[in-house]
Design a protein around this motif. Structure first.
Motif, PDB file in Angstrom:
ATOM      1  N   GLY A   1     -51.313  54.750  67.224  1.00 13.95           N
ATOM      2  CA  GLY A   1     -50.125  54.507  67.784  1.00 13.95           C
ATOM      3  C   GLY A   1     -49.431  53.161  67.621  1.00 13.95           C
ATOM      4  N   GLY A   2     -50.153  52.173  67.183  1.00 15.26           N
ATOM      5  CA  GLY A   2     -49.776  50.759  67.279  1.00 15.26           C
ATOM      6  C   GLY A   2     -49.940  49.662  68.400  1.00 15.26           C
ATOM      7  N   VAL A   3     -51.004  50.295  69.202  1.00 13.96           N
ATOM      8  CA  VAL A   3     -51.398  49.560  70.416  1.00 13.96           C
ATOM      9  C   VAL A   3     -52.601  48.668  69.805  1.00 13.96           C
ATOM     10  CG1 VAL A   3     -52.591  49.526  72.780  1.00 13.96           C
ATOM     11  CG2 VAL A   3     -50.877  51.053  72.079  1.00 13.96           C
ATOM     12  N   ARG A   4     -52.604  47.445  69.934  1.00 11.01           N
ATOM     13  CA  ARG A   4     -53.685  46.541  69.540  1.00 11.01           C
ATOM     14  C   ARG A   4     -54.747  46.656  70.607  1.00 11.01           C
ATOM     15  NH1 ARG A   4     -54.443  40.868  68.005  1.00 11.01           N
ATOM     16  NH2 ARG A   4     -56.582  40.637  67.585  1.00 11.01           N
ATOM     17  N   LEU A   5     -56.278  46.919  69.978  1.00 17.19           N
ATOM     18  CA  LEU A   5     -57.207  46.556  70.597  1.00 17.19           C
ATOM     19  C   LEU A   5     -58.036  45.487  70.918  1.00 17.19           C
ATOM     20  CD1 LEU A   5     -58.422  50.053  69.219  1.00 17.19           C
ATOM     21  CD2 LEU A   5     -57.039  49.720  71.426  1.00 17.19           C
ATOM     22  N   ALA A   6     -58.055  44.975  72.102  1.00 17.88           N
ATOM     23  CA  ALA A   6     -59.025  43.730  71.881  1.00 17.88           C
ATOM     24  C   ALA A   6     -60.447  44.091  72.969  1.00 17.88           C
ATOM     25  CB  ALA A   6     -58.442  42.767  72.799  1.00 17.88           C
ATOM     26  N   TYR A   7     -61.575  44.154  72.452  1.00  9.57           N
ATOM     27  CA  TYR A   7     -62.598  44.255  73.134  1.00  9.57           C
ATOM     28  C   TYR A   7     -63.162  43.227  73.892  1.00  9.57           C
ATOM     29  CZ  TYR A   7     -62.537  48.198  69.973  1.00  9.57           C
ATOM     30  OH  TYR A   7     -62.240  49.259  69.571  1.00  9.57           O
ATOM     31  N   VAL A   8     -63.236  42.940  75.145  1.00 11.07           N
ATOM     32  CA  VAL A   8     -63.263  41.684  75.970  1.00 11.07           C
ATOM     33  C   VAL A   8     -64.644  41.835  76.733  1.00 11.07           C
ATOM     34  CG1 VAL A   8     -62.279  40.223  77.658  1.00 11.07           C
ATOM     35  CG2 VAL A   8     -60.705  41.632  76.058  1.00 11.07           C
ATOM     36  N   THR A   9     -65.692  41.277  76.506  1.00 11.87           N
ATOM     37  CA  THR A   9     -67.008  41.449  77.070  1.00 11.87           C
ATOM     38  C   THR A   9     -67.438  40.474  77.781  1.00 11.87           C
ATOM     39  OG1 THR A   9     -69.386  42.317  76.777  1.00 11.87           O
ATOM     40  CG2 THR A   9     -68.153  41.304  74.914  1.00 11.87           C
ATOM     41  N   ASN A  10     -68.210  40.686  78.833  1.00  9.41           N
ATOM     42  CA  ASN A  10     -68.899  39.674  79.557  1.00  9.41           C
ATOM     43  C   ASN A  10     -70.507  39.144  78.902  1.00  9.41           C
ATOM     44  OD1 ASN A  10     -67.513  38.522  81.469  1.00  9.41           O
ATOM     45  ND2 ASN A  10     -68.267  39.472  82.997  1.00  9.41           N
ATOM     46  N   ASN A  11     -70.839  40.240  77.981  1.00 12.91           N
ATOM     47  CA  ASN A  11     -72.071  40.043  77.388  1.00 12.91           C
ATOM     48  C   ASN A  11     -71.847  38.953  76.332  1.00 12.91           C
ATOM     49  OD1 ASN A  11     -74.451  40.600  75.703  1.00 12.91           O
ATOM     50  ND2 ASN A  11     -74.413  42.724  76.194  1.00 12.91           N
ATOM     51  N   ALA A  12     -72.933  38.070  76.331  1.00 15.57           N
ATOM     52  CA  ALA A  12     -72.702  36.896  75.478  1.00 15.57           C
ATOM     53  C   ALA A  12     -73.892  36.696  74.430  1.00 15.57           C
ATOM     54  CB  ALA A  12     -72.836  35.399  76.196  1.00 15.57           C
ATOM     55  N   SER A  13     -74.617  37.827  74.415  1.00 13.14           N
ATOM     56  CA  SER A  13     -75.909  37.738  73.598  1.00 13.14           C
ATOM     57  C   SER A  13     -75.711  38.044  72.103  1.00 13.14           C
ATOM     58  CB  SER A  13     -76.992  38.887  74.305  1.00 13.14           C
ATOM     59  OG  SER A  13     -76.434  40.318  73.963  1.00 13.14           O
ATOM     60  N   ARG A  14     -74.607  38.800  71.627  1.00  9.63           N
ATOM     61  CA  ARG A  14     -74.253  39.341  70.429  1.00  9.63           C
ATOM     62  C   ARG A  14     -73.089  38.617  69.817  1.00  9.63           C
ATOM     63  NH1 ARG A  14     -74.122  45.551  69.700  1.00  9.63           N
ATOM     64  NH2 ARG A  14     -73.103  45.369  71.703  1.00  9.63           N
ATOM     65  N   THR A  15     -73.053  38.560  68.542  1.00  9.15           N
ATOM     66  CA  THR A  15     -71.894  37.717  68.119  1.00  9.15           C
ATOM     67  C   THR A  15     -70.628  38.810  67.891  1.00  9.15           C
ATOM     68  OG1 THR A  15     -72.554  38.438  65.817  1.00  9.15           O
ATOM     69  CG2 THR A  15     -73.225  36.319  66.667  1.00  9.15           C
ATOM     70  N   PRO A  16     -69.447  38.551  67.785  1.00  8.41           N
ATOM     71  CA  PRO A  16     -68.258  39.261  67.615  1.00  8.41           C
ATOM     72  C   PRO A  16     -68.490  40.294  66.288  1.00  8.41           C
ATOM     73  CG  PRO A  16     -67.285  37.085  68.187  1.00  8.41           C
ATOM     74  CD  PRO A  16     -68.960  37.022  68.008  1.00  8.41           C
ATOM     75  N   GLY A  17     -69.169  39.652  65.236  1.00  5.99           N
ATOM     76  CA  GLY A  17     -69.526  40.541  64.086  1.00  5.99           C
ATOM     77  C   GLY A  17     -70.277  41.381  64.370  1.00  5.99           C
ATOM     78  N   ALA A  18     -71.390  41.242  65.042  1.00  7.11           N
ATOM     79  CA  ALA A  18     -72.430  42.260  65.645  1.00  7.11           C
ATOM     80  C   ALA A  18     -71.919  43.397  66.391  1.00  7.11           C
ATOM     81  CB  ALA A  18     -73.545  41.707  66.093  1.00  7.11           C
ATOM     82  N   ILE A  19     -70.976  42.963  67.486  1.00  4.33           N
ATOM     83  CA  ILE A  19     -70.406  43.952  68.309  1.00  4.33           C
ATOM     84  C   ILE A  19     -69.429  44.804  67.679  1.00  4.33           C
ATOM     85  CG2 ILE A  19     -68.794  44.028  70.340  1.00  4.33           C
ATOM     86  CD1 ILE A  19     -70.292  41.510  71.314  1.00  4.33           C
ATOM     87  N   ALA A  20     -68.627  44.298  66.611  1.00  2.00           N
ATOM     88  CA  ALA A  20     -67.722  44.988  65.775  1.00  2.00           C
ATOM     89  C   ALA A  20     -68.421  46.020  64.984  1.00  2.00           C
ATOM     90  CB  ALA A  20     -66.992  44.234  65.177  1.00  2.00           C
ATOM     91  N   GLU A  21     -69.470  45.548  64.449  1.00  4.92           N
ATOM     92  CA  GLU A  21     -70.346  46.412  63.588  1.00  4.92           C
ATOM     93  C   GLU A  21     -71.014  47.702  64.370  1.00  4.92           C
ATOM     94  OE1 GLU A  21     -74.238  46.384  60.649  1.00  4.92           O
ATOM     95  OE2 GLU A  21     -73.432  44.467  61.432  1.00  4.92           O
ATOM     96  N   HIS A  22     -71.248  47.281  65.640  1.00  6.07           N
ATOM     97  CA  HIS A  22     -71.853  48.407  66.646  1.00  6.07           C
ATOM     98  C   HIS A  22     -70.639  49.477  66.726  1.00  6.07           C
ATOM     99  CE1 HIS A  22     -73.496  49.474  70.981  1.00  6.07           C
ATOM    100  NE2 HIS A  22     -73.449  50.401  70.171  1.00  6.07           N
ATOM    101  N   LEU A  23     -69.487  48.932  67.147  1.00  5.48           N
ATOM    102  CA  LEU A  23     -68.329  49.791  67.547  1.00  5.48           C
ATOM    103  C   LEU A  23     -67.706  50.439  66.416  1.00  5.48           C
ATOM    104  CD1 LEU A  23     -66.357  46.884  69.666  1.00  5.48           C
ATOM    105  CD2 LEU A  23     -67.101  49.095  70.610  1.00  5.48           C
TER     106      LEU A  23
END
Length: 339
Positions: free
Chosen positions: A41-63
């Protein structure tokens, strides 16, 4: 998206992860589908996490594996916020002792800083974030460096973190080790402090964001501190009793059972006599007790109860026993996780 749905006024969702999109390695039921529909529907998604253990790439892969639309650039972590905070306070290229995982190391390198693992390398700062293999030895190195004057930064101060088996110790609990041993309190980058939301705003360019979270003390208070609306979903650590007894800075604009509520009209909570009504429910305070009556979806009863209780409590907090008695006698538990 349907017209007049909860999501309509917003251009970006600033989504917490643990307890909102997934629990441990598994998706919260229905969450990926709700997020795909929002993105379509055109809404931007930003995943904002307090977890600092994983890289953004690893988190995106999981998602992505769970079926949620995600790219590395859609993920904003407390590690990134902590790295920016450190980079603004130390000389370029400085050594920074990492008491944590690869997520912190990668974020520091992106800001031109040099991650190290021992106090002997004379780091200008110590940055701590949760990691599954966090060792006593590394905590000792961090303690030595902070005692010698290094800046002490914690990626977040969450005392617990949700998992598929329950709540586990979070970075806030682990950071107390260094704080207790040195007498130095860390500068906190994650929610509810401003740095992580500032990082999110810089990366998304959002004009009208909606924070979505499951924790009152991080997600909702962080949204209040940032001056933006928040949706509390009951798929993580917060239950009805926590919500009803929340203080002023931890009261969300919206309450929902899960993310599917984004795509439905949000029912109005209206004044009714000396109380409040939502759909088939009414709530009022009488004689120091919450009186909750009605039928239909339990989440609507909770919405009416929140408005009545927060009005009665004002700048304070409602009495837990008075609230719990009403929940036990009135809400059947359908659509609302029990306290």
């Amino acid at each position: 998206m349907d017209s007049n749905t909860l999501i309509d006024p917003y251009d970006t969702l600033l989504l917490d992860l643990d307890g909102v999109v997934y629990l441990g390695r598994d998706a919260v039921p229905g969450a990926p589908e709700a997020l795909r529909r929002a993105a379509e529907g055109g809404v931007r998604l930003a995943y904002v996490t307090n977890n600092a253990s994983r890289t953004p790439g690893a988190i995106a892969e999981h998602l992505s594996a769970l079926g949620a639309p995600a790219r590395a650039e859609d993920v904003v972590t407390s590690a990134q916020a902590a790295a920016r905070l450190v980079a603004e306070r130390v000389e370029p290229g400085s050594a920074v002792l990492v008491v944590g995982g690869m997520g912190l190391r990668s974020a520091l390198r992106a800001h031109g800083l040099r991650p190290v693992s021992t106090a002997a390398e004379e780091p200008a700062a110590v940055v701590q974030g949760i990691a599954p293999d966090l060792s006593y030895g590394l905590l000792c190195e961090g303690t030595l460096a902070v005692r010698r004057g290094a800046l002490f930064v914690a990626a977040n101060a969450d005392t617990t973190m949700p998992s598929g088996r329950g709540e586990s110790p979070g970075n806030g609990a682990m950071a107390r080790v260094i704080a207790a041993a040195t007498g130095v309190e860390p500068v906190v980058a994650g929610k509810p402090e401003p740095p992580l939301h500032r990082e999110s705003m810089l990366r998304t360019g959002s004009r009208r964001p909606l924070v979505v979270g499951d924790r009152l003390d991080t997600d909702i208070e962080g949204a209040t501190n940032a001056g933006v609306d928040a949706l509390l979903v009951l798929t993580g650590v917060t239950g009805p009793l926590d919500l009803l007894t929340a203080g002023p800075h931890r009261r969300p604009a919206y309450v929902a059972a899960d993310l599917s509520a984004l795509h439905r009209p949000y029912p109005a909570v209206l004044r009714s006599g000396d109380g409040w009504a939502c759909e088939g429910w009414s709530a009022r305070w009488d004689g120091g007790r919450l009186r909750l009556d009605g039928h239909g979806e339990a989440i609507d009863g909770l919405r009416a109860a929140c408005t009545a209780t927060w009005e009665a409590a004002g700048e304070g907090r409602a009495d837990e026993d008075a609230v719990k008695a009403a929940l036990d006698s009135s809400l059947p538990g359908e659509g609302v996780r029990r306290p």
